[in-house]
Enzyme design. Structure first.
Site, PDB file in Angstrom:
ATOM      1  N   ASN A 238     -10.347  -2.471  -6.482  1.00 56.47           N
ATOM      2  CA  ASN A 238      -9.451  -1.558  -7.208  1.00 56.47           C
ATOM      3  C   ASN A 238      -9.916  -1.221  -8.619  1.00 56.47           C
ATOM      4  O   ASN A 238      -9.398  -0.283  -9.245  1.00 56.47           O
ATOM      5  CB  ASN A 238      -8.029  -2.135  -7.274  1.00 56.47           C
TER       6      ASN A 238
ATOM      7  N   ASP B  69       0.822  -1.213   0.000  1.00 51.69           N
ATOM      8  CA  ASP B  69       0.000   0.000   0.000  1.00 51.69           C
ATOM      9  C   ASP B  69       0.857   1.266   0.000  1.00 51.69           C
ATOM     10  O   ASP B  69       1.937   1.288   0.592  1.00 51.69           O
ATOM     11  CB  ASP B  69      -0.903  -0.010   1.242  1.00 51.69           C
TER      12      ASP B  69
END
Length: 245
Positions: free
Chosen positions: A72, A24
């Site tokens: 996503n 991340d």
């Protein structure tokens, strides 16, 4: 059996058998530098190679990387396209690197909606590396923890429908044998850089007794030294698994 290596003579560290990482912070890394988010993904992809090689070197037997979640797809078309193109570049390179490192690669998630060229490469790499004896690398692509559990439930429901089992036969072990990481140990340690304190739909079933390590370093800046810090912290924890020690 967990491996042990020494970072310092007086400080033996227990290397977890299975480490999972939520990669991340790529977009924020790029934004801090006035770069497009795609630059952060490129940097993060390079770092994946560095960290996975290091984990294999120090004796981690299983590693799972969260690369692209089912959520996503909500990102911009340009960003998603860049991620998929980087993924293809990695797959092409991985065919050779896996032979050199003896690692085995498994892709977890729903690959059916990915581009045909990616699916072909994924299938080819899994087949080519299936007999490798090094670390197992799980790449989570179009992956979601809830999706994984739902898929496992559908598999088991089909067995009930076919009369192979009864509902009362369903156990935790049966569910574990039906998820993407079947026959692998649950992660001992889950690492999330970027100062976010949540799983984000990652390994929900498998993380029941995982240890967590969070840090504010963004994934492209995450180094082997940071990994050593996480392992050191893990080594000092007492894992009771609901019991008393």
């Amino acid at each position: 059996m967990m491996a042990i290596f020494k970072k310092e003579k007086s400080q033996p560290l227990i290397v977890p058998q299975h480490i999972a990482i939520i990669m991340d912070g790529n977009g924020r890394w790029a934004k801090k530098r006035g770069l497009p988010r795609t630059a952060g993904h490129k940097k993060g992809a390079n770092n994946f190679r560095t960290i996975s090689d290091y984990m294999n070197k120090i004796g981690v037997k299983y590693m799972t990387f969260y690369a692209f979640s089912t959520e996503n797809w909500k990102r911009s078309k340009e960003e998603v396209e860049t991620i998929m193109n980087l993924f293809k570049d990695y797959l092409i390179e991985a065919e050779q690197r896996l032979l050199e490192t003896d690692m085995r690669m498994i892709f977890i998630g729903d690959r059916s909606v990915l581009r045909p060229d990616l699916i072909e490469l994924m299938n080819r790499i899994e087949a080519a590396s299936k007999d490798n004896t090094g670390a197992i690398v799980n790449m989570a692509i179009n992956y979601g923890g809830r999706q994984e559990i739902a898929t496992a439930c559908k598999k088991i429901a089909q067995k009930v429908k076919a009369g192979e089992i009864e509902p009362e036969d369903i156990t935790e072990d049966m569910i574990s044998a039906s998820i993407y990481t079947a026959n692998q140990p649950d992660p001992d340690l889950i690492i999330r850089p970027s100062c976010e304190f949540r799983l984000s739909n990652f390994l929900i079933w498998q993380s029941a007794y995982s240890e967590f390590w969070f840090d504010n370093v963004l994934w492209p800046d995450f180094t082997t030294r940071d990994l050593d810090r996480a392992i050191h912290d893990f080594s000092n924890r007492q894992r009771r698994f609901g019991g008393v020690k």
